[in-house]
Design an enzyme around this catalytic site. Structure first.
Site, mmCIF file in Angstrom:
data_model
loop_
_atom_site.group_PDB
_atom_site.id
_atom_site.type_symbol
_atom_site.label_atom_id
_atom_site.label_comp_id
_atom_site.label_asym_id
_atom_site.label_seq_id
_atom_site.Cartn_x
_atom_site.Cartn_y
_atom_site.Cartn_z
ATOM 1 N N GLY A 1 0.616 -1.506 -0.110
ATOM 2 C CA GLY A 1 0.155 -0.120 0.297
ATOM 3 C C GLY A 1 1.416 1.321 -0.112
ATOM 4 N N CYS B 1 -2.077 -12.020 -3.126
ATOM 5 C CA CYS B 1 -2.729 -10.981 -2.452
ATOM 6 C C CYS B 1 -3.682 -10.002 -3.214
ATOM 7 C CB CYS B 1 -1.144 -10.131 -2.820
ATOM 8 S SG CYS B 1 -1.228 -8.446 -2.053
ATOM 9 N N ASN B 2 -4.668 -9.324 -2.151
ATOM 10 C CA ASN B 2 -6.020 -8.698 -2.849
ATOM 11 C C ASN B 2 -5.675 -7.109 -3.868
ATOM 12 O OD1 ASN B 2 -7.194 -9.849 -0.395
ATOM 13 N ND2 ASN B 2 -8.639 -9.237 -1.946
ATOM 14 N N THR B 3 -4.577 -6.273 -3.301
ATOM 15 C CA THR B 3 -4.042 -5.467 -3.847
ATOM 16 C C THR B 3 -2.893 -5.446 -5.056
ATOM 17 O OG1 THR B 3 -3.870 -4.705 -1.894
ATOM 18 C CG2 THR B 3 -2.852 -3.659 -3.511
ATOM 19 N N CYS C 1 -8.660 -9.213 2.554
ATOM 20 C CA CYS C 1 -6.811 -8.814 2.003
ATOM 21 C C CYS C 1 -5.936 -11.093 2.547
ATOM 22 C CB CYS C 1 -6.340 -7.432 3.089
ATOM 23 S SG CYS C 1 -4.092 -7.671 3.276
#
Length: 289
Positions: A61, A92-94, A207
């Site tokens: 992030g 990993c969602n990001t 997440c």
């Protein structure tokens, strides 16, 4: 148009790999993907596993979107060259919501990503009040908003972008958990009561770090809710792509870290409890931003 993050290779739903003992690489910025690893290993115990943690760049992030795309493409290129996986799970969602299209364009290896579990949450809720608990980046992505519009338009969805929960999960794994009051305050906004008395009854863990804290989250919740973890759905998709495989004793897991500075004794013990029998540092420093 929403890209199917779990599609594997393009949008095909046919098996893409037929290796009798495939190598599966699971990738995350840190330790959150261990929750996905556990589910996938149960589904394909015969496969060989590499768990890659890009801890040199954790948390993702803090990177700009352009820097994150460049970082993941660079690290993934080195990992694929070193381990030659038959399938990669971006746990990993990001990274999934931002980098998967670029990964699929650059590499021929099939990729499966993580989808915020909005669809099962909408099917589960009785009150019509859902919370999506994620990193600020995942909350802000158009992909997430598109999922909500497509699958939960009849629900009231609270978006909670936590800046600290992934770090708390890492600390928990390393034997330094935060106190209950700090953890409860971090997720307090997930729980909503409306004027007519309805309450949030489903929280989407969007997440992969967050299920590491699930026993404590359940205990600290002000009332019981259903916590939706995407890991089982990812495991089912892996089986769709690779086939069911043989039922056997699971292989051990190689965990590769891009920095290794997080590798304390307690963390190594936690990794061993999750089937990691070999830990390596494959140094990939994060360039100065």
């Amino acid at each position: 148009m929403r890209i199917d993050l779990m599609a594997g290779a393009g949008l095909s739903f046919a098996p893409v790999v037929s290796a009798p003992e495939p190598t599966i690489l699971l990738f995350d910025s840190g330790l959150g993907g261990l929750t996905v690893l556990e589910a996938v290993r149960r589904a394909r115990p015969d496969a060989r596993y590499v768990y890659a943690a890009d801890d040199a760049a954790f948390p993702y992030g803090r990177l700009s979107e352009a820097a994150l795309v460049a970082r993941v493409l660079d690290v993934m290129g080195q990992l694929i060259a070193a381990h030659r996986p038959d399938l990669v799970v971006i746990a990993c969602n990001t990274a999934s919501t931002l980098v998967l299209p670029a990964l699929r364009q650059r590499f021929s290896t099939p990729f499966v990503g993580v989808v915020p579990p909005i669809k099962p949450a909408a099917a589960t809720t009785r009150s019509g009040l859902i919370t999506l608990l994620a990193t600020p980046g995942t909350v802000a992505r158009s992909y997430t908003r598109d999922l909500i519009a497509t699958y939960a338009s009849s629900c009231s969805v609270t978006l909670v972008g936590s800046r600290n929960l992934a770090t708390f999960a890492e600390a928990e794994m390393a034997g330094s958990p935060v106190d209950d009051a700090t953890l409860a305050a971090e997720v307090a906004s997930c729980f909503v009561t409306t004027e007519d008395g309805r309450r949030t009854d489903v929280v989407c863990l969007s997440c992969t770090h967050y299920p590491l804290l699930l026993p404590r989250l359940r205990a600290l919740a002000p009332w019981p809710v259903s916590w939706i973890d995407p890991a089982p759905a990812i495991a089912r998709r892996v089986v769709q792509l690779l086939g069911p495989g043989a039922r056997t004793e699971p292989h051990g897991v190689l965990a590769a870290f891009t920095a290794g500075t997080c590798l304390t004794g307690p963390l190594r013990d936690s990794l061993a409890q999750r089937g990691v029998n070999e830990v390596a540092v494959e140094a990939m420093p994060l360039p100065m931003q």
